[in-house]
Design a protein around this motif. Structure first.
Motif, PDB file in Angstrom:
ATOM      1  N   HIS A   1       0.163   6.951   5.730  1.00 60.87           N
ATOM      2  CA  HIS A   1       0.467   5.788   4.894  1.00 60.87           C
ATOM      3  C   HIS A   1      -0.067   5.994   3.484  1.00 60.87           C
ATOM      4  O   HIS A   1      -1.153   6.522   3.291  1.00 60.87           O
ATOM      5  N   GLY A   2       0.730   5.588   2.496  1.00 56.96           N
ATOM      6  CA  GLY A   2       0.230   5.567   1.125  1.00 56.96           C
ATOM      7  C   GLY A   2       0.617   6.782   0.317  1.00 56.96           C
ATOM      8  O   GLY A   2       1.775   7.171   0.267  1.00 56.96           O
ATOM      9  N   ASN A   3      -0.378   7.392  -0.294  1.00 61.45           N
ATOM     10  CA  ASN A   3      -0.117   8.449  -1.257  1.00 61.45           C
ATOM     11  C   ASN A   3       0.324   9.742  -0.584  1.00 61.45           C
ATOM     12  O   ASN A   3       0.089   9.960   0.603  1.00 61.45           O
ATOM     13  N   GLY A   4       0.956  10.618  -1.361  1.00 59.69           N
ATOM     14  CA  GLY A   4       1.459  11.875  -0.838  1.00 59.69           C
ATOM     15  C   GLY A   4       0.422  12.981  -0.862  1.00 59.69           C
ATOM     16  O   GLY A   4      -0.655  12.851  -1.461  1.00 59.69           O
TER      17      GLY A   4
ATOM     18  N   GLY B   1     -10.409   9.278  -5.124  1.00 57.71           N
ATOM     19  CA  GLY B   1     -10.283   7.830  -5.182  1.00 57.71           C
ATOM     20  C   GLY B   1      -8.934   7.286  -4.762  1.00 57.71           C
ATOM     21  O   GLY B   1      -8.756   6.073  -4.652  1.00 57.71           O
ATOM     22  N   ASP B   2      -7.971   8.162  -4.501  1.00 57.25           N
ATOM     23  CA  ASP B   2      -6.628   7.713  -4.154  1.00 57.25           C
ATOM     24  C   ASP B   2      -5.964   8.731  -3.236  1.00 57.25           C
ATOM     25  O   ASP B   2      -5.367   9.703  -3.686  1.00 57.25           O
ATOM     26  N   HIS B   3      -6.104   8.541  -1.941  1.00 61.20           N
ATOM     27  CA  HIS B   3      -5.559   9.497  -0.980  1.00 61.20           C
ATOM     28  C   HIS B   3      -4.722   8.789   0.069  1.00 61.20           C
ATOM     29  O   HIS B   3      -4.602   7.561   0.072  1.00 61.20           O
ATOM     30  N   ALA B   4      -4.122   9.545   0.949  1.00 64.23           N
ATOM     31  CA  ALA B   4      -3.339   8.994   2.052  1.00 64.23           C
ATOM     32  C   ALA B   4      -4.275   8.498   3.164  1.00 64.23           C
ATOM     33  O   ALA B   4      -5.473   8.828   3.187  1.00 64.23           O
ATOM     34  N   TYR B   5      -3.722   7.737   4.081  1.00 60.44           N
ATOM     35  CA  TYR B   5      -4.472   7.236   5.239  1.00 60.44           C
ATOM     36  C   TYR B   5      -3.652   7.482   6.504  1.00 60.44           C
ATOM     37  O   TYR B   5      -2.426   7.558   6.464  1.00 60.44           O
ATOM     38  N   ILE B   6      -4.356   7.584   7.623  1.00 56.23           N
ATOM     39  CA  ILE B   6      -3.699   7.775   8.914  1.00 56.23           C
ATOM     40  C   ILE B   6      -3.751   6.463   9.693  1.00 56.23           C
ATOM     41  O   ILE B   6      -4.827   5.866   9.842  1.00 56.23           O
TER      42      ILE B   6
ATOM     43  N   GLY C   1       0.804  -1.223   0.000  1.00 55.54           N
ATOM     44  CA  GLY C   1       0.000   0.000   0.000  1.00 55.54           C
ATOM     45  C   GLY C   1       0.833   1.267   0.000  1.00 55.54           C
ATOM     46  O   GLY C   1       0.296   2.369  -0.137  1.00 55.54           O
ATOM     47  N   GLY C   2       2.148   1.129   0.172  1.00 59.79           N
ATOM     48  CA  GLY C   2       3.029   2.291   0.156  1.00 59.79           C
ATOM     49  C   GLY C   2       3.867   2.388   1.412  1.00 59.79           C
ATOM     50  O   GLY C   2       3.951   1.457   2.221  1.00 59.79           O
ATOM     51  N   GLY C   3       4.486   3.535   1.599  1.00 58.84           N
ATOM     52  CA  GLY C   3       5.333   3.764   2.752  1.00 58.84           C
ATOM     53  C   GLY C   3       4.567   4.338   3.926  1.00 58.84           C
ATOM     54  O   GLY C   3       3.411   4.762   3.807  1.00 58.84           O
TER      55      GLY C   3
END
Length: 378
Positions: free
Chosen positions: A125-128, A135-140, A103-105
């Motif tokens: 976590h995830g996108n910058g 449809g594509d964002h970061a998560y906490i 899922g990313g860094g």
């Protein structure tokens, strides 16, 4: 003793990052330790300091291990940890808090200690921030440690209590968000706080809004308070003043002077953000902490437009005015995190330029009695 301290500092930091400035007493710096540096742990870069002190006196430091580049998310980034059981004089080996996955860094850690004495790490976590889109964002996410930072729980997604792209699905609607890195506030009533930076607009490089986020269960779950503290801001830190007032120190995206907002109703409403006229801010993530006597200390660059000269400023009037009391690093330097080691010692973890490129994270132990020995902070 002062001569020995000076020798230790000279050996620890060839760039003399604690040499002090005219009129400032550098004898308050008792020791320096380099905790994270490029080349350690097969990583090219490290960034983003966060500190906490456990009830038994153990100091815990976490940071981004940026494996491939110095860039923010999205990137292969892990959160790593080191601890000290002797007041920051020596440090243990590196352990892992969260490791990048499909899922990313994981990046931008914020660190705190709940009332049970457990470590709580909040991370993104995830996108910058600027790469996110509908449809594509970061998560906490959060992770906890019950053994002083030696091992950490599997990260848990807590985004649903904070923000969503769907109207009404969470307290805040936005394209994406990230948690401000550094130190999490644990208030006297046991509640925990951090500042969430949100991107409301799909347009890149648009204004960012900042919200206060609160946990009442020791960091297991989090809720964003739905009223923005500032609608043109960036990474911010929360502090509880001796009278119970909440203070938010707000990064100024436009550079110049730091901003502050206040809440007298436990974060439900906030005063309009006000620019300081005595605390500079070159658009940087600094930290703020309160001493037992009510004096506030703020770590930040002593510059209005350049990331350099990380310093300590003090205030004795609830952040209305500030005076510089020490300079930590006279060269290029960036983010900082603060923790109280004990009643008379402060710990600072700071990003400082490396001659090899990138940044090294140095821990500085400060004797507070010496810090204020020849100072009269306003």
């Amino acid at each position: 003793m002062k001569a020995i301290s000076s020798l230790i500092l000279a050996l620890a930091c060839p760039l003399a990052c604690v040499a002090g400035t005219p009129g400032l007493d550098s004898d308050c710096f008792e020791s320096r330790s380099m905790l994270f540096a490029g080349g350690d742990g097969l990583s090219k870069f490290y960034r983003i300091p966060a500190l906490a002190t456990l009830p038994d006196g153990t100091i815990v430091a976490v940071a981004d291990r940026r494996l491939d580049s110095n860039a923010d998310l999205p990137n292969r980034i892990d959160i790593v940890c080191r601890t000290s059981s002797d007041g920051g004089l020596t440090w243990g080996e590196t352990s892992e808090v969260a490791v990048h996955d499909d899922g990313g860094g994981y990046g931008d850690p914020a660190l705190g200690v709940n009332r049970r004495g457990e470590l709580v790490c909040v991370m993104t976590h995830g996108n910058g921030l600027w790469e996110s889109e509908p449809g594509d964002h970061a998560y906490i996410y959060t992770s906890t440690s019950k053994d002083g930072g030696r091992t950490w729980s599997t990260p848990v997604n807590v985004t649903s209590g904070l923000f969503s792209q769907t109207p009404g699905a969470a307290p805040v609607q936005c394209v994406t968000a990230f948690a401000t890195s550094g130190r999490i506030l644990t208030a006297r009533d046991g509640s925990m706080w951090f500042a969430l930076v949100t991107r409301p607009s799909e347009k890149k490089w648009s204004e960012l809004s900042v919200y206060a986020c609160k946990s009442t269960d020791g960091g297991k779950s989090w809720k964003a308070l739905p009223v923005a503290v500032d609608e043109d801001a960036d990474e911010s830190k929360l502090l509880e003043l001796p009278d119970g007032e909440l203070l938010m120190s707000i990064r100024n995206r436009r550079k110049g002077w730091r901003k502050f907002a206040r809440s007298t109703d436990k974060g439900k409403t906030w005063s309009a953000p006000k620019h300081s006229t005595t605390l500079p801010d070159p658009a940087i993530n600094g930290d703020i902490i309160a001493l037992k006597d009510g004096t506030l200390l703020h770590s930040i660059c002593d510059s209005h437009d350049t990331r350099t000269k990380v310093s300590l400023f003090a205030s004795t009037d609830k952040a209305d005015t500030w005076s510089k009391v020490a300079e930590i690093c006279p060269i290029s330097s960036c983010y900082t995190s603060l923790t109280m080691i004990d009643d008379s010692h402060l710990g600072i973890l700071s990003e400082e330029a490396s001659s090899l490129g990138g940044l090294r994270l140095w821990f500085t132990r400060v004797d507070l009695d010496r810090l204020f020995e020849n100072q009269s902070p306003k």
